[in-house]
Design a protein around this motif. Sequence first.
Motif, PDB file in Angstrom:
ATOM      1  N   SER A 159      -3.280  -1.399  -3.909  1.00 44.78           N
ATOM      2  CA  SER A 159      -4.403  -1.472  -2.970  1.00 44.78           C
ATOM      3  C   SER A 159      -4.146  -2.515  -1.888  1.00 44.78           C
ATOM      4  O   SER A 159      -3.320  -3.418  -2.043  1.00 44.78           O
ATOM      5  CB  SER A 159      -5.692  -1.837  -3.717  1.00 44.78           C
ATOM      6  OG  SER A 159      -5.626  -3.152  -4.209  1.00 44.78           O
ATOM      7  N   ARG A 160      -4.899  -2.379  -0.790  1.00 43.07           N
ATOM      8  CA  ARG A 160      -4.773  -3.356   0.284  1.00 43.07           C
ATOM      9  C   ARG A 160      -5.269  -4.723  -0.168  1.00 43.07           C
ATOM     10  O   ARG A 160      -4.739  -5.756   0.256  1.00 43.07           O
ATOM     11  CB  ARG A 160      -5.549  -2.911   1.525  1.00 43.07           C
ATOM     12  CG  ARG A 160      -5.436  -3.911   2.670  1.00 43.07           C
ATOM     13  CD  ARG A 160      -5.731  -3.311   4.023  1.00 43.07           C
ATOM     14  NE  ARG A 160      -7.042  -2.699   4.089  1.00 43.07           N
ATOM     15  CZ  ARG A 160      -7.492  -2.067   5.175  1.00 43.07           C
ATOM     16  NH1 ARG A 160      -6.709  -1.946   6.234  1.00 43.07           N
ATOM     17  NH2 ARG A 160      -8.693  -1.536   5.182  1.00 43.07           N
ATOM     18  N   THR A 169       0.825  -1.209   0.000  1.00 42.61           N
ATOM     19  CA  THR A 169       0.000   0.000   0.000  1.00 42.61           C
ATOM     20  C   THR A 169       0.859   1.259   0.000  1.00 42.61           C
ATOM     21  O   THR A 169       0.462   2.293  -0.544  1.00 42.61           O
ATOM     22  CB  THR A 169      -0.963   0.010   1.198  1.00 42.61           C
ATOM     23  OG1 THR A 169      -0.215  -0.103   2.415  1.00 42.61           O
ATOM     24  CG2 THR A 169      -1.942  -1.151   1.112  1.00 42.61           C
TER      25      THR A 169
END
Length: 409
Positions: A253-254, A248
């Motif tokens: 993105s996570r 991240t």
Amino acid sequence: MTRRADSIEVRYGWVILAISLAIGTIAMAAPNILFVSLKDIASDFEWPRAGPSLAYSLMMMGSGVGGIAMGLWMDRRSVIEPVLFGSVMIGLGAIVASHAGARWDFYVANGLLIGAFGEAAMIAPLIANATRWFDRRRGLAVAIIASGQGVAGAIWPPIIRLLNDSIGWRETYLCFGFFALATLVPLALFLKPKPPIARAETSQGSSMGEFSVLGYSPATVQALLCLAVVGCCTAMAMPIVHLISHVTDIGLSRSTGASMLSVLFAASFFSRIGFGLLADRIGAVKSMLIASSAQAVMLLAFAFVTTEIGLYLAAFMFGIGFAGIMPNYALMIRHWFPGNQIGWRVATIYLFGAIGMALGGWLGGVLHDVTGTYMHAFLAGFGFNALNFMVIGHLCLRQTRLRLSPLPV
């Protein structure tokens, strides 16, 4: 139960493996909650990332220290009792963590309840118990149980991410706590109290004299293995604990980070089985050297690769490497030391492994806070991994020079 005349292995041993794998898979959800929710927990408590990283370190330390007590409990009674106790403590600890109102509440829940009283019963005791049910396929048996970490890592991060995003990290802990109580306790009851009686064994170490292992004192070899495991586990923890945060940080993105962690652990499951079979063919020491080399190379990849495809590949290859390391310690101890010492010696190795994991998880967070990047953490991990390779390489050369068989007699 039936068994071959020349082997201690019986059919129920495979039931023991299946139950142990299931227990380990469920129990390992607890550290995965920390991996996935690390940034949210830090934000909620207004901590630097070293804060939740320390909670993980305390969990690992607790599981290592508690593992010795659990191993002694298993040796004197049966494996069922410590596993039942640990199951209750993991569930209770997760519930307490969900209600933590301050730093020390969270640390006690993870370090003491989940770690020292819970996870401690799910690692060394289950692996040591497996070595007493198998002799011809001991490497495979140990690898199957140890692969619970890989199965957990493949299953839990996506589930935890969805829960974390929808209901928050506290409710995620709460849900897991009740789930652990509902599943781990019944599973523990299927563990048979006593393994089959093993035929008389003579380890290579004891065959060279009562106080000689590879030409050294038993304490010297045990100390070298403890040093080696600190090196590999310190290195191992840095990507495992911080991969999602690292991903991240560089703009991904996570969910991508959670997927990478799942890929890492999925690869480790199949790799661990493969390394167990390999250890049964070439011996645990050589198998360990191969795994250690692969882990070291991928730590360099994590330090310098920033593309999504490159990081997926690095995660996959890291999973292949790190998975083959820990099971080989139990096999080396079972091969070099008398069988009646397996419990406490394996637990001691896992204690120092937990110290390494704790150090790596905490140090990765500290180096990030100081430098603003995880590159230096991964490079430090490479250095610790080199220490592991040198120690195990020395033991391998020692075994070769003494012309000792790498496989059990």
